[in-house]
Design a protein around this motif. Structure first.
Motif, short mmCIF file in Angstrom:
data_model
loop_
_atom_site.label_atom_id
_atom_site.label_comp_id
_atom_site.label_asym_id
_atom_site.label_seq_id
_atom_site.Cartn_x
_atom_site.Cartn_y
_atom_site.Cartn_z
N ALA A 1 0.79 -1.22 0.02
CA ALA A 1 -0.10 0.06 -0.03
C ALA A 1 0.79 1.25 0.03
CB ALA A 1 -1.00 0.13 0.99
N ASP A 2 0.68 2.07 -0.84
CA ASP A 2 1.22 3.38 -1.07
C ASP A 2 0.36 4.35 -0.26
OD1 ASP A 2 3.10 5.34 -1.66
OD2 ASP A 2 2.98 4.94 -4.02
N PHE A 3 0.71 4.95 0.91
CA PHE A 3 -0.20 5.54 1.72
C PHE A 3 0.38 6.95 2.28
CE2 PHE A 3 2.56 3.08 4.49
CZ PHE A 3 2.97 3.61 5.49
N TYR A 4 -0.61 7.59 3.01
CA TYR A 4 -0.21 8.95 3.49
C TYR A 4 -1.17 8.93 4.78
CZ TYR A 4 2.67 10.34 -0.38
OH TYR A 4 3.78 10.48 -0.97
N CYS A 5 -0.53 9.77 5.75
CA CYS A 5 -1.18 9.67 7.09
C CYS A 5 -1.40 11.18 7.43
CB CYS A 5 -0.27 9.29 8.23
SG CYS A 5 0.58 7.71 8.15
N PHE A 6 -2.72 11.43 7.38
CA PHE A 6 -2.97 12.73 7.64
C PHE A 6 -3.03 12.98 9.32
CE2 PHE A 6 -4.00 12.33 3.51
CZ PHE A 6 -4.44 13.64 2.91
N SER A 7 -2.38 13.91 9.70
CA SER A 7 -2.03 14.20 11.20
C SER A 7 -1.98 15.45 11.47
CB SER A 7 -1.05 13.31 11.52
OG SER A 7 -0.67 13.43 13.08
N THR A 8 -2.34 16.07 12.74
CA THR A 8 -1.96 17.41 12.96
C THR A 8 -0.65 17.46 13.23
OG1 THR A 8 -2.72 17.00 15.22
CG2 THR A 8 -4.48 18.12 13.94
N LYS A 9 0.13 16.45 13.60
CA LYS A 9 1.52 16.18 14.04
C LYS A 9 2.27 16.38 12.87
CE LYS A 9 0.29 13.84 17.92
NZ LYS A 9 -1.07 13.06 17.93
N ALA A 10 1.89 16.44 11.64
CA ALA A 10 2.82 16.24 10.49
C ALA A 10 3.39 17.59 10.16
CB ALA A 10 2.02 15.76 9.23
N PRO A 11 4.75 17.61 9.72
CA PRO A 11 5.36 18.59 9.46
C PRO A 11 5.11 19.34 7.88
CG PRO A 11 6.72 16.75 8.78
CD PRO A 11 5.46 16.38 9.35
N ARG A 12 4.66 18.64 7.13
CA ARG A 12 4.29 19.13 5.79
C ARG A 12 3.02 19.33 5.37
NH1 ARG A 12 6.43 15.23 1.14
NH2 ARG A 12 5.79 13.30 2.02
N LYS A 13 2.59 20.12 4.42
CA LYS A 13 1.07 20.39 3.95
C LYS A 13 0.75 19.09 3.02
CE LYS A 13 1.86 24.43 2.49
NZ LYS A 13 2.09 25.59 2.24
N TYR A 14 -0.44 18.81 3.16
CA TYR A 14 -1.05 17.86 2.02
C TYR A 14 -1.03 18.21 0.66
CZ TYR A 14 -5.23 20.57 1.49
OH TYR A 14 -6.11 21.67 1.03
N THR A 15 -0.92 19.41 0.33
CA THR A 15 -0.71 19.97 -1.05
C THR A 15 0.72 20.00 -1.65
OG1 THR A 15 -0.48 22.15 0.01
CG2 THR A 15 -2.63 21.77 -0.79
N GLU A 16 1.58 19.53 -0.68
CA GLU A 16 3.03 19.23 -1.16
C GLU A 16 3.46 17.91 -1.55
OE1 GLU A 16 5.64 20.55 2.17
OE2 GLU A 16 4.38 22.54 2.34
N VAL A 17 2.27 17.15 -1.72
CA VAL A 17 2.62 15.71 -2.10
C VAL A 17 1.92 15.63 -3.49
CG1 VAL A 17 2.09 13.42 -1.53
CG2 VAL A 17 2.57 14.84 0.34
N GLU A 18 2.65 14.83 -4.37
CA GLU A 18 1.95 14.37 -5.40
C GLU A 18 1.54 12.96 -5.35
OE1 GLU A 18 3.12 13.15 -10.12
OE2 GLU A 18 4.21 14.77 -9.20
N TYR A 19 0.13 12.56 -5.20
CA TYR A 19 -0.36 11.48 -4.76
C TYR A 19 -0.25 10.38 -5.87
CZ TYR A 19 -1.83 14.27 -0.60
OH TYR A 19 -1.94 14.79 0.24
N PRO A 20 0.14 9.18 -5.49
CA PRO A 20 0.47 7.98 -6.46
C PRO A 20 -0.96 7.47 -7.03
CG PRO A 20 0.59 7.31 -4.47
CD PRO A 20 0.23 8.70 -4.27
N GLU A 21 -0.88 6.80 -8.10
CA GLU A 21 -1.98 6.32 -8.59
C GLU A 21 -3.00 5.59 -7.83
OE1 GLU A 21 -3.47 3.61 -12.46
OE2 GLU A 21 -1.69 4.63 -12.51
N ASN A 22 -2.54 4.70 -7.02
CA ASN A 22 -3.48 3.72 -6.16
C ASN A 22 -2.83 4.28 -4.80
OD1 ASN A 22 -5.17 1.90 -5.28
ND2 ASN A 22 -3.73 0.18 -5.15
N VAL A 23 -3.53 5.35 -4.22
CA VAL A 23 -3.30 5.76 -2.87
C VAL A 23 -4.19 5.35 -1.64
CG1 VAL A 23 -4.41 7.88 -3.25
CG2 VAL A 23 -2.47 7.82 -1.63
#
Length: 166
Positions: free
Chosen positions: A75-97
């Protein structure tokens, strides 16, 4: 169309999960629920929040994070968290995310976040506030992935209709 997967780790509030289910149905995203859940899956508040969209939903259940990753080892994943250092818009999300979200009261387990720091992103908000509503956060994340894909497979334009109110 590329796959978007929403993963809820131990969600607690049935109305949030119902709203997220509705978002998944409307966008074609799959919903993955990791137990324990803070409600019964037949909870009337859950069903009501999801309206009559349940038959459009691709939903799976897991008995913990280990069970999830045993079934989705790549699984190619991303964790959404208030503790994360970078913004969700700074990622290019993979095809199957897979987009991970934690329970309403605690978020994702900190050991999971620490083990995957390059996979952690946040939704910016004002200083001093704890978090956004879970269902709103999921909607923002799903639509960012769709935006990056130029809303592939989505109806992009509606039309106004004159209604007679009498």
């Amino acid at each position: 169309m590329a796959n978007i997967n929403i993963v809820l780790h131990e969600p607690e509030i049935p109305q949030n999960t119902g709203n997220i289910a509705r978002t998944c149905a409307a966008t074609g995203a799959a919903l993955h629920l990791i137990r324990p859940l803070g409600f019964e899956i037949d909870d009337r508040k859950l069903k009501r929040a999801g309206l009559d969209y349940w038959h459009y939903l691709d939903i799976s259940y897991y008995d913990g994070l280990d069970d999830f990753f045993a079934k989705h080892p790549d699984a190619d994943f991303y964790c959404f968290s208030t503790k994360a250092p970078r913004k969700y818009t700074e990622v290019e999300y993979p095809e199957n995310v897979y987009l991970f979200f934690g329970k309403e009261t605690k978020g994702l387990p900190e050991d999971f976040l620490y083990a995957n720091p390059d996979r952690c992103v946040r939704l910016p908000m004002r200083e001093g506030l704890r978090s956004l509503n879970l269902s709103n956060s999921v909607a923002v994340a799903v639509y960012e992935v769709l935006r990056q894909r130029d809303f592939e497979g989505m109806v992009e334009a509606g039309h106004l209709t004159k209604f007679e109110w009498e």
